[in-house]
Design a protein around this motif. Sequence first.
Motif, PDB file in Angstrom:
ATOM      1  N   LEU A   1       0.828  -1.195   0.000  1.00 13.60           N
ATOM      2  CA  LEU A   1       0.000   0.000   0.000  1.00 13.60           C
ATOM      3  C   LEU A   1       0.869   1.254   0.000  1.00 13.60           C
ATOM      4  O   LEU A   1       0.611   2.205  -0.747  1.00 13.60           O
ATOM      5  CB  LEU A   1      -0.942   0.004   1.207  1.00 13.60           C
ATOM      6  N   GLU A   2       1.911   1.277   0.810  1.00 18.05           N
ATOM      7  CA  GLU A   2       2.828   2.413   0.841  1.00 18.05           C
ATOM      8  C   GLU A   2       3.477   2.624  -0.521  1.00 18.05           C
ATOM      9  O   GLU A   2       3.609   3.751  -0.998  1.00 18.05           O
ATOM     10  CB  GLU A   2       3.902   2.211   1.905  1.00 18.05           C
ATOM     11  N   LYS A   3       3.887   1.532  -1.172  1.00 22.19           N
ATOM     12  CA  LYS A   3       4.508   1.611  -2.499  1.00 22.19           C
ATOM     13  C   LYS A   3       3.499   2.165  -3.511  1.00 22.19           C
ATOM     14  O   LYS A   3       3.843   3.026  -4.334  1.00 22.19           O
ATOM     15  CB  LYS A   3       5.008   0.219  -2.920  1.00 22.19           C
ATOM     16  N   TYR A   4       2.260   1.698  -3.437  1.00 23.04           N
ATOM     17  CA  TYR A   4       1.219   2.174  -4.347  1.00 23.04           C
ATOM     18  C   TYR A   4       1.005   3.678  -4.159  1.00 23.04           C
ATOM     19  O   TYR A   4       0.933   4.441  -5.126  1.00 23.04           O
ATOM     20  CB  TYR A   4      -0.086   1.407  -4.118  1.00 23.04           C
ATOM     21  N   ILE A   5       0.902   4.118  -2.915  1.00 19.80           N
ATOM     22  CA  ILE A   5       0.700   5.537  -2.628  1.00 19.80           C
ATOM     23  C   ILE A   5       1.881   6.362  -3.136  1.00 19.80           C
ATOM     24  O   ILE A   5       1.695   7.419  -3.734  1.00 19.80           O
ATOM     25  CB  ILE A   5       0.441   5.762  -1.123  1.00 19.80           C
ATOM     26  N   GLU A   6       3.089   5.883  -2.930  1.00 23.46           N
ATOM     27  CA  GLU A   6       4.275   6.579  -3.443  1.00 23.46           C
ATOM     28  C   GLU A   6       4.221   6.689  -4.966  1.00 23.46           C
ATOM     29  O   GLU A   6       4.549   7.732  -5.529  1.00 23.46           O
ATOM     30  CB  GLU A   6       5.545   5.841  -3.018  1.00 23.46           C
ATOM     31  N   ASP A   7       3.811   5.606  -5.648  1.00 23.46           N
ATOM     32  CA  ASP A   7       3.713   5.623  -7.108  1.00 23.46           C
ATOM     33  C   ASP A   7       2.647   6.614  -7.585  1.00 23.46           C
ATOM     34  O   ASP A   7       2.851   7.324  -8.573  1.00 23.46           O
ATOM     35  CB  ASP A   7       3.392   4.222  -7.644  1.00 23.46           C
ATOM     36  N   VAL A   8       1.508   6.663  -6.885  1.00 21.20           N
ATOM     37  CA  VAL A   8       0.441   7.601  -7.245  1.00 21.20           C
ATOM     38  C   VAL A   8       0.941   9.036  -7.115  1.00 21.20           C
ATOM     39  O   VAL A   8       0.754   9.861  -8.013  1.00 21.20           O
ATOM     40  CB  VAL A   8      -0.822   7.360  -6.382  1.00 21.20           C
ATOM     41  N   TYR A   9       1.577   9.344  -5.993  1.00 23.07           N
ATOM     42  CA  TYR A   9       2.116  10.692  -5.803  1.00 23.07           C
ATOM     43  C   TYR A   9       3.159  11.028  -6.858  1.00 23.07           C
ATOM     44  O   TYR A   9       3.184  12.144  -7.386  1.00 23.07           O
ATOM     45  CB  TYR A   9       2.723  10.848  -4.403  1.00 23.07           C
ATOM     46  N   ALA A  10       4.002  10.092  -7.184  1.00 25.47           N
ATOM     47  CA  ALA A  10       5.036  10.342  -8.193  1.00 25.47           C
ATOM     48  C   ALA A  10       4.399  10.624  -9.554  1.00 25.47           C
ATOM     49  O   ALA A  10       4.810  11.559 -10.263  1.00 25.47           O
ATOM     50  CB  ALA A  10       5.990   9.152  -8.285  1.00 25.47           C
ATOM     51  N   GLU A  11       3.392   9.839  -9.922  1.00 20.38           N
ATOM     52  CA  GLU A  11       2.714  10.050 -11.209  1.00 20.38           C
ATOM     53  C   GLU A  11       2.003  11.401 -11.234  1.00 20.38           C
ATOM     54  O   GLU A  11       2.077  12.139 -12.211  1.00 20.38           O
ATOM     55  CB  GLU A  11       1.716   8.931 -11.482  1.00 20.38           C
ATOM     56  N   TYR A  12       1.311  11.735 -10.141  1.00 12.87           N
ATOM     57  CA  TYR A  12       0.624  13.031 -10.092  1.00 12.87           C
ATOM     58  C   TYR A  12       1.632  14.180 -10.185  1.00 12.87           C
ATOM     59  O   TYR A  12       1.405  15.142 -10.927  1.00 12.87           O
ATOM     60  CB  TYR A  12      -0.224  13.181  -8.826  1.00 12.87           C
ATOM     61  N   ASN A  13       2.725  14.086  -9.456  1.00  9.06           N
ATOM     62  CA  ASN A  13       3.736  15.147  -9.501  1.00  9.06           C
ATOM     63  C   ASN A  13       4.321  15.313 -10.902  1.00  9.06           C
ATOM     64  O   ASN A  13       4.559  16.424 -11.363  1.00  9.06           O
ATOM     65  CB  ASN A  13       4.841  14.886  -8.478  1.00  9.06           C
ATOM     66  N   GLU A  14       4.537  14.196 -11.580  1.00  5.23           N
ATOM     67  CA  GLU A  14       5.034  14.248 -12.955  1.00  5.23           C
ATOM     68  C   GLU A  14       4.000  14.919 -13.866  1.00  5.23           C
ATOM     69  O   GLU A  14       4.337  15.775 -14.688  1.00  5.23           O
ATOM     70  CB  GLU A  14       5.337  12.834 -13.458  1.00  5.23           C
ATOM     71  N   ASN A  15       2.727  14.554 -13.693  1.00  4.59           N
ATOM     72  CA  ASN A  15       1.670  15.144 -14.512  1.00  4.59           C
ATOM     73  C   ASN A  15       1.442  16.613 -14.168  1.00  4.59           C
ATOM     74  O   ASN A  15       1.111  17.411 -15.042  1.00  4.59           O
ATOM     75  CB  ASN A  15       0.371  14.352 -14.362  1.00  4.59           C
ATOM     76  N   GLU A  16       1.636  16.964 -12.900  1.00  7.34           N
ATOM     77  CA  GLU A  16       1.509  18.361 -12.511  1.00  7.34           C
ATOM     78  C   GLU A  16       2.587  19.202 -13.191  1.00  7.34           C
ATOM     79  O   GLU A  16       2.320  20.310 -13.665  1.00  7.34           O
ATOM     80  CB  GLU A  16       1.597  18.502 -10.991  1.00  7.34           C
TER      81      GLU A  16
ATOM     82  N   VAL B   1      -4.210  13.758 -12.922  1.00  9.38           N
ATOM     83  CA  VAL B   1      -3.729  14.989 -13.536  1.00  9.38           C
ATOM     84  C   VAL B   1      -4.426  16.180 -12.871  1.00  9.38           C
ATOM     85  O   VAL B   1      -5.512  16.034 -12.322  1.00  9.38           O
ATOM     86  CB  VAL B   1      -3.997  15.021 -15.064  1.00  9.38           C
ATOM     87  N   PRO B   2      -3.820  17.365 -12.927  1.00  6.61           N
ATOM     88  CA  PRO B   2      -4.513  18.552 -12.415  1.00  6.61           C
ATOM     89  C   PRO B   2      -5.841  18.745 -13.142  1.00  6.61           C
ATOM     90  O   PRO B   2      -5.971  18.388 -14.325  1.00  6.61           O
ATOM     91  CB  PRO B   2      -3.544  19.689 -12.718  1.00  6.61           C
ATOM     92  N   LEU B   3      -6.826  19.318 -12.467  1.00  5.60           N
ATOM     93  CA  LEU B   3      -8.175  19.432 -13.019  1.00  5.60           C
ATOM     94  C   LEU B   3      -8.239  20.186 -14.342  1.00  5.60           C
ATOM     95  O   LEU B   3      -9.077  19.902 -15.191  1.00  5.60           O
ATOM     96  CB  LEU B   3      -9.097  20.095 -11.998  1.00  5.60           C
ATOM     97  N   TYR B   4      -7.364  21.145 -14.554  1.00  9.48           N
ATOM     98  CA  TYR B   4      -7.393  21.943 -15.777  1.00  9.48           C
ATOM     99  C   TYR B   4      -6.738  21.223 -16.960  1.00  9.48           C
ATOM    100  O   TYR B   4      -6.950  21.573 -18.111  1.00  9.48           O
ATOM    101  CB  TYR B   4      -6.682  23.288 -15.552  1.00  9.48           C
ATOM    102  N   TYR B   5      -5.916  20.232 -16.699  1.00 11.83           N
ATOM    103  CA  TYR B   5      -5.042  19.670 -17.723  1.00 11.83           C
ATOM    104  C   TYR B   5      -5.775  19.039 -18.919  1.00 11.83           C
ATOM    105  O   TYR B   5      -5.442  19.352 -20.069  1.00 11.83           O
ATOM    106  CB  TYR B   5      -4.078  18.664 -17.087  1.00 11.83           C
ATOM    107  N   PRO B   6      -6.755  18.153 -18.706  1.00 10.08           N
ATOM    108  CA  PRO B   6      -7.371  17.518 -19.887  1.00 10.08           C
ATOM    109  C   PRO B   6      -7.986  18.529 -20.856  1.00 10.08           C
ATOM    110  O   PRO B   6      -7.840  18.388 -22.072  1.00 10.08           O
ATOM    111  CB  PRO B   6      -8.446  16.607 -19.287  1.00 10.08           C
ATOM    112  N   ALA B   7      -8.657  19.540 -20.334  1.00 15.00           N
ATOM    113  CA  ALA B   7      -9.293  20.525 -21.211  1.00 15.00           C
ATOM    114  C   ALA B   7      -8.260  21.273 -22.042  1.00 15.00           C
ATOM    115  O   ALA B   7      -8.452  21.493 -23.243  1.00 15.00           O
ATOM    116  CB  ALA B   7     -10.118  21.499 -20.379  1.00 15.00           C
ATOM    117  N   LEU B   8      -7.154  21.671 -21.409  1.00 16.54           N
ATOM    118  CA  LEU B   8      -6.120  22.397 -22.147  1.00 16.54           C
ATOM    119  C   LEU B   8      -5.352  21.476 -23.095  1.00 16.54           C
ATOM    120  O   LEU B   8      -4.906  21.906 -24.154  1.00 16.54           O
ATOM    121  CB  LEU B   8      -5.160  23.085 -21.181  1.00 16.54           C
TER     122      LEU B   8
END
Length: 191
Positions: free
Chosen positions: A27-42, A89-96
């Motif tokens: 679970l910790e690894k999954y959470i770390e991966d989610v944060y890493a992916e979001y940060n990359e997408n941000e 992804v950030p909320l604005y990203y898909p539209a832009l």
Amino acid sequence: MKFDIRGKNIELTDALKDYTTKRLSKLEKYIEDVYAEYNENEAKGEDLLDSIISKIISDNMTDYQKIKAIHDYIVNNFTYGGYPSMSLVPLYYPALYYNRGVCADYAFANDALLGRVGIKSFYITSDYGEGHAWNIVQLDGQYYHVDCTWDDPIGGSLRYMYFLISDAQMNVNRYYPWETSKYPACPNNYS
């Protein structure tokens, strides 16, 4: 190891401890991966904002000109409708990214671009009827409504019926009540 749970004495076996430790580790690894992916997408989102801003905003523009340029960019480049699903992804990203979306996407994109150039903006929603979303922006110390969705000409020419308007005008043009106590009042149309 023993625990008292609701008056019952429960012993945690070594096998259960090992199982729990492994599951928590996954679970910790999954959470770390989610944060890493979001940060990359941000970061990608910020690059996209900067790319758009560099095309439509110049250093010598007034705040009014910036608000108008961002409004015009969204209205002229977006198509009303859905887009493929994107997660984390950030909320604005898909539209832009896709240059399309529904009212919430227009408003998220407008809010993100305005924020990027230092203009205060609020994302406003109404749950009346089908629901709707738009922005309130600050210009020269006053607040105004900007609704890029309703200014989208959909095959016609660019319009400004919902650009820098008052609360009263917003209610005349389209009736979408919002929680006025949560947002600054917009007493006047911009002139």
